[in-house]
Scaffold this motif. Structure first.
Motif, PDB file in Angstrom:
ATOM      1  N   THR A  26     -10.480   2.840   3.168  1.00  0.00           N
ATOM      2  CA  THR A  26     -11.079   2.091   2.067  1.00  0.00           C
ATOM      3  C   THR A  26     -12.449   1.549   2.448  1.00  0.00           C
ATOM      4  OG1 THR A  26      -8.880   1.435   1.299  1.00  0.00           O
ATOM      5  CG2 THR A  26     -10.730   0.134   0.503  1.00  0.00           C
ATOM      6  N   VAL A  27     -12.557   1.058   3.681  1.00  0.00           N
ATOM      7  CA  VAL A  27     -13.798   0.402   4.118  1.00  0.00           C
ATOM      8  C   VAL A  27     -14.894   1.404   4.441  1.00  0.00           C
ATOM      9  CG1 VAL A  27     -14.805  -0.995   5.970  1.00  0.00           C
ATOM     10  CG2 VAL A  27     -12.623  -1.645   4.971  1.00  0.00           C
ATOM     11  N   LYS A 305      -8.268   1.734  -2.794  1.00  0.00           N
ATOM     12  CA  LYS A 305      -7.499   0.487  -2.810  1.00  0.00           C
ATOM     13  C   LYS A 305      -6.063   0.737  -3.271  1.00  0.00           C
ATOM     14  CE  LYS A 305     -11.348  -2.706  -3.766  1.00  0.00           C
ATOM     15  NZ  LYS A 305     -11.941  -3.613  -4.787  1.00  0.00           N
ATOM     16  N   ILE A 306      -5.919   1.615  -4.249  1.00  0.00           N
ATOM     17  CA  ILE A 306      -4.578   1.955  -4.756  1.00  0.00           C
ATOM     18  C   ILE A 306      -3.761   2.624  -3.657  1.00  0.00           C
ATOM     19  CG2 ILE A 306      -3.326   3.445  -6.382  1.00  0.00           C
ATOM     20  CD1 ILE A 306      -5.795   3.017  -8.292  1.00  0.00           C
ATOM     21  N   ARG A 307      -4.370   3.573  -2.965  1.00  0.00           N
ATOM     22  CA  ARG A 307      -3.662   4.279  -1.887  1.00  0.00           C
ATOM     23  C   ARG A 307      -3.279   3.312  -0.766  1.00  0.00           C
ATOM     24  NH1 ARG A 307      -7.043   9.414  -0.101  1.00  0.00           N
ATOM     25  NH2 ARG A 307      -5.064  10.050   0.824  1.00  0.00           N
ATOM     26  N   GLN A 308      -4.193   2.396  -0.441  1.00  0.00           N
ATOM     27  CA  GLN A 308      -3.912   1.419   0.614  1.00  0.00           C
ATOM     28  C   GLN A 308      -2.718   0.546   0.236  1.00  0.00           C
ATOM     29  OE1 GLN A 308      -7.270  -1.047   1.748  1.00  0.00           O
ATOM     30  NE2 GLN A 308      -5.925  -2.639   2.580  1.00  0.00           N
ATOM     31  N   VAL A 333      -1.349  -6.157  -7.185  1.00  0.00           N
ATOM     32  CA  VAL A 333      -1.923  -6.321  -5.845  1.00  0.00           C
ATOM     33  C   VAL A 333      -3.414  -6.010  -5.823  1.00  0.00           C
ATOM     34  CG1 VAL A 333      -1.920  -5.367  -3.491  1.00  0.00           C
ATOM     35  CG2 VAL A 333       0.236  -5.926  -4.610  1.00  0.00           C
ATOM     36  N   THR A 334      -3.811  -4.963  -6.548  1.00  0.00           N
ATOM     37  CA  THR A 334      -5.201  -4.484  -6.462  1.00  0.00           C
ATOM     38  C   THR A 334      -6.106  -5.012  -7.569  1.00  0.00           C
ATOM     39  OG1 THR A 334      -4.712  -2.491  -7.770  1.00  0.00           O
ATOM     40  CG2 THR A 334      -4.430  -2.346  -5.365  1.00  0.00           C
TER      41      THR A 334
END
Length: 525
Positions: A26-27, A305-308, A333-334
């Protein structure tokens, strides 16, 4: 320079690798990693926000914590830095974990390929973490070979630390026999057989031996390496730290150590090495073209973000399919739009991602009373969410008159009794035998409101004693109800099969009614 086997250990276990990899993805989305302290700090911030790294005073403000975690991922062949652009990319093994494939299968593959030398072990000559070039060895394959030898039967962290890590330089038969005999000598003589200049030869990277705990630097590394082996689900640890092969994994271990595996060449060329080392179990070659640059959009960031968030969820709960509850949780959460969340999850994880949770399930089966209730709850969830039974957890009552889990199959008209035993070599002792015969099967109406007949009983444990078949058959003979015993390893295989080739409740009943320990061929037919 370090004169013994060494692995980096920001965390001592591999369980959190999928989540850490998700944060990194993500980062660092198509960004330059090499030399970018801002990105390193962002990665460190992301780890702290996700609860993966303890929040506290940092040694510096230059992102060294982020770089440490990145080095850990790189050492396992999950990421690499492209030399032409300095950008960070996932290897195919890293991508496989992010796609929801079994992290155990991926990381087992990586751990067993782990070798000296590598780009990680060949840190700059000035570095304190550069491993001595005398080592040309796959350390974890070597450890499995020792564990598989009947002359030893087991290993301890002390034996790994004081003998294997410092003296095993290569994989020749000569070296193997020498190390094996040194271990046997150590079991006879203890520390007295170590060389007089042991601490001079094998000093820690700091150069200073802790006078109160002089072997701590070696024992810490040995324990971490044992934890990595634990994660492969090929071994288990008894009380006192003794490491043994799982009985039902001996054939697999034999195949591993008898399969010739060439060393990965050109370890001094980081990108070349990492793309070869980072091949997942489903690819022969990394043919990806990474030259094309991408324009990073807000949608791409939201997708990561969704995958994380999904990866984090799947490690704590068995997610077999993308339900409205899963979508709602990820939205919460996201904060990402629900439609994008649903579409992303269905596209990326059409079959859910149950294998991550099974890593935790495996560990529960060897922790005795420490994780007994969690093991029972997890088994209940698996029979309900994966196999479609009505499943009731009864173990939390502490009553000896009720089993841990009660199952009901409405479709096939039977109920079943499951007893979890979080031990490595469970034996049905007299008291436990009487409970199953008289309390559970004989008085099922005391804890069950269902009227359907008992289809089967079964024990699920880390492993079983040699007499388990005879014990099962004794209960069957006395009650007239079919039964079985299943190791947690085979339970995981059954769950994996169910996720790709669903079995009917009748087929499941047949598997659990073999009147002995269930073996792999009973599941994978």
């Amino acid at each position: 320079m370090i004169n013994y086997w060494w692995v980096t250990r920001p965390k001592r276990k591999l369980n959190s690798i999928p989540e850490i990899l998700a944060v990194l993805s993500t980062v660092t989305l198509d960004a330059q990693w090499q030399g970018s302290m801002n990105l390193h700090r962002m990665f460190e911030d992301g780890l702290e926000e996700s609860g993966l790294k303890r929040i506290g005073e940092r040694r510096d403000a230059r992102g060294s914590g982020g770089r440490t975690y990145y080095a850990w991922l790189a050492s396992l062949g999950l990421v690499f830095t492209q030399e032409s652009t300095s950008k960070c990319y996932l290897t195919l093994a890293g991508e496989a974990i992010m796609q929801g494939k079994s992290p155990v299968e991926v990381l087992k593959n990586q751990v067993l390929k782990y070798q000296f030398p590598s780009p990680f072990s060949l840190s700059p000559a000035s570095s304190k973490v550069r491993v001595n070039s005398r080592f040309k060895i796959r350390p974890f394959r070597f450890l499995l070979r020792l564990l598989n030898d009947t002359r030893l039967g087991y290993l301890t962290c002390e034996e790994i630390a004081k003998i294997v890590m410092v003296e095993a330089e290569n994989e020749s038969d000569k070296c193997f026999d020498y190390i094996l005999n040194r271990i046997l000598e150590y079991r006879d003589k203890g520390d007295a057989m170590l060389e007089a200049d042991f601490f001079e030869k094998y000093a820690p990277s700091s150069g200073k031996v802790n006078p109160e705990h002089p072997y701590s630097h070696l024992l810490d590394t040995a324990n971490t390496m044992a934890n990595w082996l634990d994660y492969t689900q090929l071994v288990y640890r008894e009380e006192g730290g003794i490491i043994r092969l799982l009985d039902d994994k001996r054939d697999e271990v034999g195949f591993i150590i008898n399969t010739k595996l060439p060393f990965i060449d050109r370890p001094e060329e980081q990108e070349y090495f990492q793309r070869k080392y980072g091949l997942d179990p489903w690819h022969q070659k990394d043919t990806r073209n990474l030259a094309n640059t991408r324009t990073i959009t807000a949608r791409m960031i939201d997708t990561q973000k969704i995958r994380q968030a999904f990866i984090a969820l799947s490690l704590r709960k068995p997610v077999r399919s993308i339900s409205t509850q899963v979508v709602d949780y990820i939205v919460d959460v996201t904060g990402v739009d629900g439609k994008l969340v649903e579409n992303t999850l269905i596209e990326c994880y059409p079959n859910g991602a149950i294998s991550g949770f099974m890593t935790e399930y495996f560990e529960m089966a060897f922790k005795g009373t420490e994780e007994a209730v969690a093991f029972e709850v997890a088994t209940t969830e698996l029979f309900k969410d994966v196999f479609g039974f009505t499943a009731i957890h009864l173990g939390q009552t502490g009553s000896k008159s009720a089993p841990d889990v009660l199952l009901l199959s409405d479709s096939k008209g039977y109920q079943a009794i499951i007893d979890n035993k979080a031990y490595s070599r469970y034996s049905i002792t007299g008291d436990h035998r009487n409970r199953m015969i008289h309390n559970y099967i004989g008085n099922v109406s005391n804890f069950s409101k269902f009227t359907q007949p008992i289809g089967f009983f079964s024990y699920i444990a880390g492993g079983f004693a040699n007499q388990i078949d005879k014990q099962i058959q004794g209960i069957v003979s006395e009650t007239g109800v079919h039964g079985s015993a299943m190791t947690v390893s085979n339970m995981i295989k059954l769950v994996e099969r169910q996720n790709t080739q669903p079995l009917s409740h009748q087929s499941i009943r047949e598997i659990f009614s073999v009147d002995r320990q269930i073996v792999l061929s009973d599941i994978l037919w």
